[in-house]
Design an enzyme around this catalytic site. Sequence first.
Site, short mmCIF file in Angstrom:
data_model
loop_
_atom_site.label_atom_id
_atom_site.label_comp_id
_atom_site.label_asym_id
_atom_site.label_seq_id
_atom_site.Cartn_x
_atom_site.Cartn_y
_atom_site.Cartn_z
N MET A 191 44.78 42.12 43.02
CA MET A 191 45.54 43.23 43.59
C MET A 191 44.69 44.04 44.56
SD MET A 191 47.59 46.25 41.53
CE MET A 191 46.12 46.90 40.70
N SER A 205 49.59 44.00 39.24
CA SER A 205 49.23 45.01 38.25
C SER A 205 47.76 44.85 37.89
CB SER A 205 50.08 44.85 36.99
OG SER A 205 49.63 45.69 35.95
N GLU A 210 46.56 39.79 39.87
CA GLU A 210 46.07 40.56 38.72
C GLU A 210 44.79 41.31 39.10
OE1 GLU A 210 47.07 37.56 35.01
OE2 GLU A 210 45.25 37.21 36.17
N CYS A 211 44.76 42.60 38.84
CA CYS A 211 43.54 43.41 38.91
C CYS A 211 42.77 43.17 40.21
CB CYS A 211 42.68 43.14 37.67
SG CYS A 211 41.46 44.44 37.34
N GLY A 212 41.67 42.43 40.18
CA GLY A 212 40.91 42.18 41.39
C GLY A 212 41.72 41.51 42.47
#
Length: 427
Positions: A319, A406, A315-317
Amino acid sequence: MVSAATLLIAAPSSGSGKTTITAALAWHHRRLGRKVRVFKCGPDFLDPQLLGYASGAPVDNLDLWMVGEDLCRQMLADAAQDADVILIEAVMGLFDGEPSAAELSTRLGLPVLAIIDASAMAQTFGALAFGLAHYKSDLPFYGVLANKVAGDRHAQMLQESAKPEHWQGWLGKHEALPERHLGLVLPNEIPDLAQKLDALADALASQPIAALPPVIDYSTSARPALAPLLAGKRIAIARDAAFCFIYPANLTCLSEMGAELVFFSPLAHEALPDADALYLPGGYPELHAATLAAHPSIAADLRHWLAADKPVFAECGGMLALCELLTLMDGASHKMWGVLDATATMQKRLSALGMQAFDLGAGELRGHTFHYSTLESTLQPLLHATPCRLGSQGEAIYRQGSLTTSYVHAWMMSNPAASAALFGTTA
């Protein structure tokens, strides 16, 4: 039926001092030997870490859309089983958002304390307090506290302008807790945090707000047990200052489905554990890019992992750490772990913010997005998330082999079966 003294701490706008005063009240009651539980409205990761430090217990999120009303009620009732005091920090302004903190208050019967930054006003304070109390006739308004007050005479003017039954006291001007681009800094980065909270709690101790808030009754009904979809699964989870955006409820969800959770620190250059699946949550990889890039083994370990078709959810970081390259705000670039065909660039302005949901075939999973970076990839998105509010852009969901990634942070309790599917198990 269980009961606990309960207060929802709101404000006319962000920046009014909700987090500081919620933390100070938690610290105050804790110093008196009371057991305190704190919740945070909305999808925030950072305020809950400070509030968790102040209260001595993990802080879960409450949100009528992301979490759902039934689970919000259940979590409050569970907390009331052994807590003397429940404090809930609102999000943004009291009536902001859809759904707002005010709607949570009216649906669940949570008394509201309004924090008003009075540093640049006098008698208008009373008008603002009156408006907050009466804007919705069914709002269970409890009182108002003036923040950033210049002194006794200023406090007197403010008090005289407010309805006597609403006045809960005042707090003088104080040093703000440090922030950076995503919000407050982490508690372990504030060396004198305990002393700051002591000073704030001391200042509030002589005010009416120091008393116990109203006692609220909560209906107890056993939450249905989660299906053991992850029984026998070992899930490795990155957890350190670079990967610190983890909802406590996500860990509860995975554990209640039977997973064994094993944590490791990429920042400490710990090796990828022996496990069946991997969870890379968000956080601050951009603040630790050089150290993460220098990890001696994780890039190779991840390639072997993906070659073995083991599930990875990032997730986010998380990724960003998987990207080929991460460029920071100052223009410096770091070669990251290089298992995702993508490059990321930090921006000086917020790139996206909002609640979103996605469905990878096992049902809708809700969450939110909040980031200052952009991503470029030759990969075609598997699909795009659906924003809660029309007009927002849905985040891309990427699938590369057994990797799903994502910018969306998933609230796993919103659909445990869909969450289990992220780690390779379907109902």
